[in-house]
Design a protein around this motif. Structure first.
Motif, PDB file in Angstrom:
ATOM      1  N   VAL A  60     -21.310 -17.103  39.729  1.00 17.73           N
ATOM      2  CA  VAL A  60     -19.904 -16.987  39.344  1.00 17.73           C
ATOM      3  C   VAL A  60     -19.204 -15.856  40.104  1.00 17.73           C
ATOM      4  O   VAL A  60     -19.804 -14.830  40.401  1.00 17.73           O
ATOM      5  N   LYS A  61     -17.947 -16.081  40.379  1.00 14.92           N
ATOM      6  CA  LYS A  61     -17.119 -15.128  41.114  1.00 14.92           C
ATOM      7  C   LYS A  61     -15.751 -15.124  40.462  1.00 14.92           C
ATOM      8  O   LYS A  61     -15.123 -16.176  40.407  1.00 14.92           O
ATOM      9  N   PRO A  62     -15.231 -14.050  39.928  1.00 15.27           N
ATOM     10  CA  PRO A  62     -15.798 -12.692  39.934  1.00 15.27           C
ATOM     11  C   PRO A  62     -16.970 -12.533  38.960  1.00 15.27           C
ATOM     12  O   PRO A  62     -17.131 -13.353  38.058  1.00 15.27           O
ATOM     13  N   LEU A  63     -17.723 -11.438  39.143  1.00 12.31           N
ATOM     14  CA  LEU A  63     -18.905 -11.195  38.317  1.00 12.31           C
ATOM     15  C   LEU A  63     -18.529 -10.806  36.890  1.00 12.31           C
ATOM     16  O   LEU A  63     -19.280 -11.044  35.966  1.00 12.31           O
ATOM     17  N   PHE A  64     -17.371 -10.175  36.747  1.00 10.88           N
ATOM     18  CA  PHE A  64     -16.879  -9.783  35.425  1.00 10.88           C
ATOM     19  C   PHE A  64     -15.567 -10.514  35.188  1.00 10.88           C
ATOM     20  O   PHE A  64     -14.703 -10.521  36.064  1.00 10.88           O
ATOM     21  N   PHE A  65     -15.450 -11.144  34.041  1.00 13.35           N
ATOM     22  CA  PHE A  65     -14.224 -11.892  33.733  1.00 13.35           C
ATOM     23  C   PHE A  65     -13.925 -11.659  32.252  1.00 13.35           C
ATOM     24  O   PHE A  65     -14.796 -11.205  31.490  1.00 13.35           O
ATOM     25  N   ASN A  66     -12.711 -11.977  31.867  1.00 10.59           N
ATOM     26  CA  ASN A  66     -12.323 -11.749  30.480  1.00 10.59           C
ATOM     27  C   ASN A  66     -13.169 -12.630  29.554  1.00 10.59           C
ATOM     28  O   ASN A  66     -13.156 -13.844  29.686  1.00 10.59           O
ATOM     29  N   GLY A  67     -13.940 -11.992  28.691  1.00  8.72           N
ATOM     30  CA  GLY A  67     -14.797 -12.741  27.766  1.00  8.72           C
ATOM     31  C   GLY A  67     -16.262 -12.758  28.178  1.00  8.72           C
ATOM     32  O   GLY A  67     -17.100 -13.286  27.455  1.00  8.72           O
ATOM     33  N   GLY A  68     -16.563 -12.180  29.337  1.00 10.55           N
ATOM     34  CA  GLY A  68     -17.975 -12.193  29.736  1.00 10.55           C
ATOM     35  C   GLY A  68     -18.212 -11.657  31.126  1.00 10.55           C
ATOM     36  O   GLY A  68     -17.336 -11.052  31.742  1.00 10.55           O
ATOM     37  N   THR A 180     -10.092 -19.257  32.951  1.00 11.10           N
ATOM     38  CA  THR A 180     -10.147 -17.792  32.972  1.00 11.10           C
ATOM     39  C   THR A 180     -10.682 -17.304  34.311  1.00 11.10           C
ATOM     40  O   THR A 180     -10.100 -16.413  34.944  1.00 11.10           O
ATOM     41  N   VAL A 181     -11.786 -17.902  34.750  1.00 10.73           N
ATOM     42  CA  VAL A 181     -12.427 -17.459  35.987  1.00 10.73           C
ATOM     43  C   VAL A 181     -11.523 -17.742  37.190  1.00 10.73           C
ATOM     44  O   VAL A 181     -11.306 -16.873  38.037  1.00 10.73           O
ATOM     45  N   ILE A 182     -10.975 -18.949  37.234  1.00  8.76           N
ATOM     46  CA  ILE A 182     -10.170 -19.304  38.415  1.00  8.76           C
ATOM     47  C   ILE A 182      -8.901 -18.467  38.464  1.00  8.76           C
ATOM     48  O   ILE A 182      -8.480 -18.022  39.542  1.00  8.76           O
ATOM     49  N   SER A 183      -8.305 -18.193  37.313  1.00  4.15           N
ATOM     50  CA  SER A 183      -7.047 -17.430  37.361  1.00  4.15           C
ATOM     51  C   SER A 183      -7.330 -15.969  37.712  1.00  4.15           C
ATOM     52  O   SER A 183      -6.555 -15.354  38.440  1.00  4.15           O
ATOM     53  N   GLN A 184      -8.477 -15.435  37.249  1.00  2.51           N
ATOM     54  CA  GLN A 184      -8.816 -14.058  37.642  1.00  2.51           C
ATOM     55  C   GLN A 184      -9.145 -13.994  39.127  1.00  2.51           C
ATOM     56  O   GLN A 184      -8.793 -13.058  39.822  1.00  2.51           O
ATOM     57  N   ARG A 185      -9.848 -15.018  39.611  1.00  3.42           N
ATOM     58  CA  ARG A 185     -10.238 -15.018  41.018  1.00  3.42           C
ATOM     59  C   ARG A 185      -9.018 -15.094  41.919  1.00  3.42           C
ATOM     60  O   ARG A 185      -8.949 -14.453  42.958  1.00  3.42           O
ATOM     61  N   LEU A 194      -5.988 -15.099  29.534  1.00  7.26           N
ATOM     62  CA  LEU A 194      -6.947 -16.133  29.141  1.00  7.26           C
ATOM     63  C   LEU A 194      -8.277 -15.459  28.858  1.00  7.26           C
ATOM     64  O   LEU A 194      -8.550 -14.364  29.332  1.00  7.26           O
ATOM     65  N   ARG A 195      -9.135 -16.152  28.113  1.00  7.34           N
ATOM     66  CA  ARG A 195     -10.433 -15.590  27.759  1.00  7.34           C
ATOM     67  C   ARG A 195     -11.493 -16.692  27.792  1.00  7.34           C
ATOM     68  O   ARG A 195     -11.330 -17.739  27.167  1.00  7.34           O
ATOM     69  N   SER A 196     -12.567 -16.431  28.526  1.00  5.12           N
ATOM     70  CA  SER A 196     -13.657 -17.405  28.603  1.00  5.12           C
ATOM     71  C   SER A 196     -14.256 -17.641  27.224  1.00  5.12           C
ATOM     72  O   SER A 196     -14.334 -16.721  26.407  1.00  5.12           O
ATOM     73  N   THR A 269     -12.456 -29.076  33.693  1.00 11.23           N
ATOM     74  CA  THR A 269     -12.660 -27.632  33.815  1.00 11.23           C
ATOM     75  C   THR A 269     -13.848 -27.178  32.964  1.00 11.23           C
ATOM     76  O   THR A 269     -14.062 -27.671  31.865  1.00 11.23           O
ATOM     77  N   ALA A 270     -14.590 -26.227  33.518  1.00 12.22           N
ATOM     78  CA  ALA A 270     -15.848 -25.798  32.896  1.00 12.22           C
ATOM     79  C   ALA A 270     -15.663 -25.078  31.564  1.00 12.22           C
ATOM     80  O   ALA A 270     -14.717 -24.314  31.385  1.00 12.22           O
ATOM     81  N   ASN A 271     -16.609 -25.323  30.672  1.00 12.51           N
ATOM     82  CA  ASN A 271     -16.714 -24.633  29.388  1.00 12.51           C
ATOM     83  C   ASN A 271     -18.074 -23.963  29.328  1.00 12.51           C
ATOM     84  O   ASN A 271     -19.040 -24.465  29.898  1.00 12.51           O
TER      85      ASN A 271
END
Lengths: 339, 339
Positions: A60-68, A180-185, A194-196, A269-271
């Motif tokens: 996963v990229k980024p390594l740190f994201f909102n919620g995990g 969450t991941v795509i918007s942070q990336r 957003l929160r994973s 989209t992934a869950n």
């Protein structure tokens, strides 16, 4: 011996430096009795000879994201694969591939997060490995987890048990992790963050199966490829059709807005904290009640049903305005490195 | 659907392209009944509830070397970790992290090699995962394997059982894998080609333990860090000393010559088809006989013995010319990406 703040190639060499990384950085965070023996493998006494065994690598990229973060994700992902197989997680492995120069502080955070998530799920990381590659030969850190679980007595999950009339259940909103991941990336800021949904559903599926063993026919977690991929896999695997109701699919408004803005289909989209369960219609209300009592099942919903095949297997969605849309198997290009 | 000859990001997306890669490239090579179910985890019925569980990631460079490749290595390495733990391998997982643009033909070779090695060892790859990262985010392919084995009844391997007077056995020459990989990587040609010892010792250790269960006190495979690391780990773990005889350590002349030329210590060089066993002196001859009957044990030798500690734990080597040299724990810098 000198304290380092970045990973060096020698940390992966199997000598003093590897031992130092293990004893200073890894063991104190993953601490448990079995791992501390540093044997070539972990010896376990399982409660049953019927086991489930699974693995996943995380990039996963980024390594740190909102919620995990990648550590929590790597533990939850493998626990969830065991969970939807009808197993109680018994033990996890954790294997790291680290790029030279990676910050040891970041590694410590990731390990602490992985260990905490495992412990919260009454499971431990009992064996592992660390490799280091030169700068430029990997992107920060990749993590593999494998897991063993013991089958819950009476759980009888099999795609062959699915029949027309069965209901499709999901334990909450879809698309949260991926968006969450795509918007942070992409560096996109939404008014509300957003929160994973990154979480292990093993406790919830365990309750469901212990209370309703045999009533649940099949489960799968909609990760990469999202709900669309899981529904299509079920249709392809059974030769049956599936009709879902758009209005019944739980989607967070912020997630939908972000997806619309980026031109992404939430269904694809992934869950990382969800499971799809196929259950006999007569037990549907019962299963919903059980799920809703659990923190990870508050928004559980029946989103559709299995239908007889009309020609080739297909998944259809009744739209809010009364139309019908075919939900296709995603092609796969949409979101790389989402997990 | 179009046939591709290189890995694309979409092959890792969890959709149609992932499914295609799985069905066209992966499953036909790893073929076995359990994997073919494509469940979230593999369901296994083990012969015992006492299991060993291990994992390793492989980042070897080059991917193909004389005597093996990353696929064979990933299978052998995990089988060996189970073997030296006193287990019979029961099942393996295989997880791929592939760089975008990687040749599918290379992937096919690697998978075929992994599957062949597993089958030769009466074990199967029952679960797996594939992730794809962008060009430049990984170096070709990284492989993780995890393995489950069931403990051989009567096997009682534990570092605590080691006592002064015990003998140190190794099943053949040291340094072959490390010197092969490093010399190929550096593009060095020796008059006689070197060949990695990459092999699974599970059949050999299984025979030894079934025939002499209880007589073997401890085993470990000398991979990264080589024989030097394993001997130092044993000394540190027991608080005892070890004295080995240089003249008794089997080393191929070509390997020694290559190591001398490159300024590498063979004792610190990785092996991938070797195990070190600590056995009671009275059973030493017996164990050697058993090992020598096996193709992977023809050059089995007792290379030294456990001695009382004289102050701090240490490993010493009696040299050919009658001197004594301390064998230190390698620092770790010597050979990156050797496995």
């Amino acid at each position: 011996m000198q304290k380092h703040d970045k990973i060096l190639l020698a940390h992966g060499g199997g000598g003093q430096m590897s031992s130092e990384l293990l004893r200073r950085t890894i063991l104190p965070r993953l601490k448990n009795r079995i791992l501390a023996q540093l044997a070539d493998s972990a010896k376990l006494d399982l409660v049953s000879k019927s086991v489930c065994f699974t693995t996943d690598s995380y990039v996963v990229k980024p390594l740190f994201f909102n919620g995990g973060d990648i550590g929590k994700l790597a533990v939850c992902g493998t626990l969830n694969d065991l969970a939807v197989s009808g197993a109680i997680p018994a033990a996890l492995s954790l294997s790291l591939i680290i790029e030279e120069g990676f910050e040891i502080k970041m590694l410590e955070k990731i390990l602490a997060s992985a260990a905490k998530t495992a412990a919260e799920n009454d499971c431990h990381i009992v064996t592992g490995d660390t490799k280091v590659v030169e700068k430029g030969a990997a992107d920060g850190i990749f993590i593999n987890t494998a897991g063993i679980g013991t089958l819950i007595p009476g759980a009888d999950l099999s795609i062959e048990r699915i029949a027309a009339g069965d209901k499709v259940l999901i334990n909450g909103t879809i698309g949260d992790h991926g968006m969450t991941v795509i918007s942070q990336r992409e560096g996109i800021r939404f008014r509300s963050a957003l929160r994973s949904d990154c979480a292990s559903v093993a406790d919830l599926t365990g309750r469901l199966l212990r209370q309703r063993a045999g009533k649940v026919k099949f489960m799968r977690d909609p990760t990469r490829g999202g709900l669309a991929a899981v529904l299509n896999e079920i249709a392809a695997g059974t030769g049956l059709g599936i009709v879902v109701n758009q209005a019944d699919i739980p989607i967070d408004l912020k997630v939908q807005a972000a997806a619309d803005m980026l031109g992404i289909d939430v269904l694809e989209t992934a869950n990382e904290g969800k499971f799809v369960a196929i259950i006999s219609a007569q037990y549907a209300e019962d299963c919903i009640r059980t799920c809703k009592k659990h923190p990870l099942g508050k928004k559980t919903a029946i989103i559709g049903e299995i239908v007889k095949s009309s020609g080739r297997p297909a998944v259809e969605m009744k739209t809010r305005i009364g139309g019908r849309r075919i939900i296709q198997m995603p092609y796969g290009r949409q979101l790389p490195r989402i997990c």
